[in-house]
Design a protein around this motif. Structure first.
Motif, PDB file in Angstrom:
ATOM      1  N   MET A   1       4.875  -8.290 -10.980  1.00 43.41           N
ATOM      2  CA  MET A   1       4.644  -6.902 -10.624  1.00 43.41           C
ATOM      3  C   MET A   1       3.263  -6.510 -11.129  1.00 43.41           C
ATOM      4  N   GLU A   2       2.406  -6.044 -10.210  1.00 43.46           N
ATOM      5  CA  GLU A   2       1.027  -5.739 -10.587  1.00 43.46           C
ATOM      6  C   GLU A   2       0.904  -4.374 -11.246  1.00 43.46           C
ATOM      7  N   SER A   3       1.508  -3.350 -10.681  1.00 47.11           N
ATOM      8  CA  SER A   3       1.448  -2.026 -11.305  1.00 47.11           C
ATOM      9  C   SER A   3       2.483  -1.110 -10.683  1.00 47.11           C
ATOM     10  N   MET A   4       2.747  -0.021 -11.355  1.00 47.08           N
ATOM     11  CA  MET A   4       3.674   0.973 -10.823  1.00 47.08           C
ATOM     12  C   MET A   4       2.861   2.073 -10.161  1.00 47.08           C
ATOM     13  N   ILE A   5       3.251   2.465  -8.955  1.00 47.02           N
ATOM     14  CA  ILE A   5       2.580   3.566  -8.270  1.00 47.02           C
ATOM     15  C   ILE A   5       3.271   4.860  -8.639  1.00 47.02           C
ATOM     16  N   ALA A   6       4.548   4.873  -8.580  1.00 46.33           N
ATOM     17  CA  ALA A   6       5.353   6.024  -8.972  1.00 46.33           C
ATOM     18  C   ALA A   6       6.657   5.457  -9.505  1.00 46.33           C
ATOM     19  N   GLU A   7       7.479   6.300 -10.019  1.00 41.78           N
ATOM     20  CA  GLU A   7       8.709   5.841 -10.646  1.00 41.78           C
ATOM     21  C   GLU A   7       9.524   4.928  -9.738  1.00 41.78           C
ATOM     22  N   LYS A   8       9.631   5.266  -8.457  1.00 42.62           N
ATOM     23  CA  LYS A   8      10.481   4.466  -7.572  1.00 42.62           C
ATOM     24  C   LYS A   8       9.710   3.521  -6.665  1.00 42.62           C
ATOM     25  N   TYR A   9       8.380   3.497  -6.742  1.00 44.51           N
ATOM     26  CA  TYR A   9       7.565   2.615  -5.917  1.00 44.51           C
ATOM     27  C   TYR A   9       6.937   1.537  -6.785  1.00 44.51           C
ATOM     28  N   CYS A  10       6.850   0.337  -6.257  1.00 42.30           N
ATOM     29  CA  CYS A  10       6.301  -0.778  -7.016  1.00 42.30           C
ATOM     30  C   CYS A  10       5.304  -1.543  -6.146  1.00 42.30           C
ATOM     31  N   LEU A  11       4.103  -1.759  -6.668  1.00 43.45           N
ATOM     32  CA  LEU A  11       3.087  -2.568  -5.995  1.00 43.45           C
ATOM     33  C   LEU A  11       3.157  -3.965  -6.588  1.00 43.45           C
ATOM     34  N   GLU A  12       3.295  -4.967  -5.722  1.00 46.59           N
ATOM     35  CA  GLU A  12       3.339  -6.338  -6.210  1.00 46.59           C
ATOM     36  C   GLU A  12       2.661  -7.289  -5.243  1.00 46.59           C
ATOM     37  N   LYS A  13       2.140  -8.387  -5.782  1.00 45.76           N
ATOM     38  CA  LYS A  13       1.533  -9.440  -4.987  1.00 45.76           C
ATOM     39  C   LYS A  13       2.641 -10.432  -4.646  1.00 45.76           C
ATOM     40  N   VAL A  14       2.688 -10.860  -3.394  1.00 46.73           N
ATOM     41  CA  VAL A  14       3.673 -11.860  -2.983  1.00 46.73           C
ATOM     42  C   VAL A  14       2.952 -13.041  -2.349  1.00 46.73           C
ATOM     43  N   THR A  15       3.593 -14.173  -2.365  1.00 48.95           N
ATOM     44  CA  THR A  15       3.018 -15.402  -1.852  1.00 48.95           C
ATOM     45  C   THR A  15       3.783 -15.856  -0.619  1.00 48.95           C
ATOM     46  N   TYR A  16       3.040 -16.260   0.407  1.00 47.98           N
ATOM     47  CA  TYR A  16       3.652 -16.803   1.624  1.00 47.98           C
ATOM     48  C   TYR A  16       4.522 -17.993   1.244  1.00 47.98           C
ATOM     49  N   PRO A  17       5.720 -18.117   1.773  1.00 51.45           N
ATOM     50  CA  PRO A  17       6.363 -17.330   2.825  1.00 51.45           C
ATOM     51  C   PRO A  17       7.278 -16.215   2.300  1.00 51.45           C
ATOM     52  N   ASP A  18       7.226 -15.960   0.985  1.00 53.39           N
ATOM     53  CA  ASP A  18       8.103 -14.935   0.404  1.00 53.39           C
ATOM     54  C   ASP A  18       7.933 -13.599   1.118  1.00 53.39           C
ATOM     55  N   ARG A  19       9.028 -13.058   1.588  1.00 53.64           N
ATOM     56  CA  ARG A  19       9.131 -11.733   2.199  1.00 53.64           C
ATOM     57  C   ARG A  19       8.309 -11.585   3.482  1.00 53.64           C
ATOM     58  N   MET A  20       7.821 -12.708   4.031  1.00 48.65           N
ATOM     59  CA  MET A  20       6.967 -12.639   5.213  1.00 48.65           C
ATOM     60  C   MET A  20       7.713 -12.070   6.409  1.00 48.65           C
ATOM     61  N   ASP A  21       8.967 -12.399   6.577  1.00 49.93           N
ATOM     62  CA  ASP A  21       9.717 -11.850   7.711  1.00 49.93           C
ATOM     63  C   ASP A  21       9.793 -10.330   7.605  1.00 49.93           C
ATOM     64  N   GLU A  22      10.036  -9.816   6.391  1.00 49.78           N
ATOM     65  CA  GLU A  22      10.084  -8.366   6.194  1.00 49.78           C
ATOM     66  C   GLU A  22       8.732  -7.720   6.491  1.00 49.78           C
ATOM     67  N   ILE A  23       7.654  -8.378   6.053  1.00 51.86           N
ATOM     68  CA  ILE A  23       6.311  -7.858   6.314  1.00 51.86           C
ATOM     69  C   ILE A  23       6.050  -7.849   7.819  1.00 51.86           C
ATOM     70  N   GLY A  24       6.415  -8.936   8.507  1.00 55.84           N
ATOM     71  CA  GLY A  24       6.215  -9.018   9.954  1.00 55.84           C
ATOM     72  C   GLY A  24       6.973  -7.957  10.721  1.00 55.84           C
ATOM     73  N   VAL A  25       8.199  -7.664  10.300  1.00 56.15           N
ATOM     74  CA  VAL A  25       8.999  -6.605  10.934  1.00 56.15           C
ATOM     75  C   VAL A  25       8.348  -5.245  10.689  1.00 56.15           C
ATOM     76  N   LEU A  26       7.871  -5.012   9.470  1.00 54.25           N
ATOM     77  CA  LEU A  26       7.197  -3.743   9.154  1.00 54.25           C
ATOM     78  C   LEU A  26       5.949  -3.562  10.001  1.00 54.25           C
ATOM     79  N   ARG A  27       5.185  -4.619  10.221  1.00 54.02           N
ATOM     80  CA  ARG A  27       3.976  -4.517  11.051  1.00 54.02           C
ATOM     81  C   ARG A  27       4.322  -3.981  12.441  1.00 54.02           C
TER      82      ARG A  27
END
Length: 193
Positions: free
Chosen positions: A1-27
Motif C-alpha cells: 500500500m503506497e498511501s492513504m487518500i482518505a479513510e476509505k480509499y487506498c492508493l496502491e501499486k499493483v503488478t501485472y497480471p494482478d487485478r488486470m481483469d478488474e482494471i480492464g472492466v473499469l476502463r
C-alpha cells in the motif's frame, strides 16, 4: 500500500497480471458512455493491451473495489509509447531522440467517484516512479480540457495536437510532455525535491 487518500480509499501499486481483469472492466465502464466514444472500440467486456504486461499500474480502491486506475510504461524510444504512431515525423519525434521516456496512459476513474482528486494522486504517484527510474521525459495524451489543465499545473506542456484517437475519433488528441531533466535543473542549488 503506497498511501492513504482518505479513510476509505487506498492508493496502491499493483503488478501485472494482478487485478488486470478488474482494471480492464473499469476502463470500459468509465469510457463507454463518454461523449464521442466509439461504441465498436468499447464492445468488449474488458480493455487490456499488450503494454499492460510491462507497465507499472496503480489503483485506488474503496472497500477493496477498484474505483480508479492508471498505468505508466518506460520506453527506450518514442515509437513504443501510446499514440506515438500519430506523431508527425518531424520535430515532434526528433525532440525525443536519445531519451528514456515514461508514458502515462489509461487513467480511468469510475464515473460515480470522479471529483475526489484521484487523478492528481495517480499522476503524482507516476511522476515519483518516473523520477525513481531516472527517465528523461514523461509523455501523456489526452482529449479532455480539464486533463490538459491538470497536467499543465503539474509541469507538462503541450507538444502538438494529433489526429484523432480510435477510442474517441471526433475529438482532438493532445500529446504532452514533462521534461524531468528540466524540472531538476529549475531547482535552485541547495534545495531538494
Amino acid at each position: 500500500m503506497e498511501s492513504m487518500i482518505a479513510e476509505k480509499y487506498c492508493l496502491e501499486k499493483v503488478t501485472y497480471p494482478d487485478r488486470m481483469d478488474e482494471i480492464g472492466v473499469l476502463r470500459v465502464r468509465a469510457w463507454i458512455n463518454e461523449p464521442g466514444a466509439n461504441p465498436l472500440f468499447f464492445s468488449n467486456r474488458t480493455w487490456i493491451e499488450p503494454l499492460d504486461q510491462t507497465a507499472y499500474h496503480w489503483v485506488i480502491t474503496r472497500n477493496g473495489v477498484i474505483v480508479a486506475a492508471a498505468r505508466m510504461n518506460i520506453h527506450e524510444t518514442i515509437e513504443t509509447a501510446p499514440y506515438s504512431f500519430l506523431l508527425p515525423k518531424n520535430e515532434s519525434r526528433f525532440r525525443f531522440e536519445n531519451q528514456t521516456i515514461a508514458s502515462f496512459s489509461r487513467m480511468v476513474i469510475d464515473p460515480q467517484f470522479r471529483g475526489n482528486g484521484f487523478a492528481e494522486q495517480l499522476d503524482r504517484a507516476r511522476i515519483r516512479m518516473a523520477e525513481k527510474k531516472k527517465v528523461d521525459v514523461i509523455v501523456a495524451s489526452t482529449q479532455l480540457n480539464f486533463r490538459i489543465r491538470a497536467l499543465t499545473k503539474l509541469g507538462f506542456s503541450t507538444v502538438c495536437e494529433l489526429r484523432n484517437a480510435p477510442e474517441r475519433p471526433d475529438w482532438p488528441l493532445f500529446f504532452m510532455q514533462y521534461d524531468l531533466k528540466k524540472q531538476f535543473a529549475d531547482v535552485p542549488a541547495g534545495l531538494s525535491l
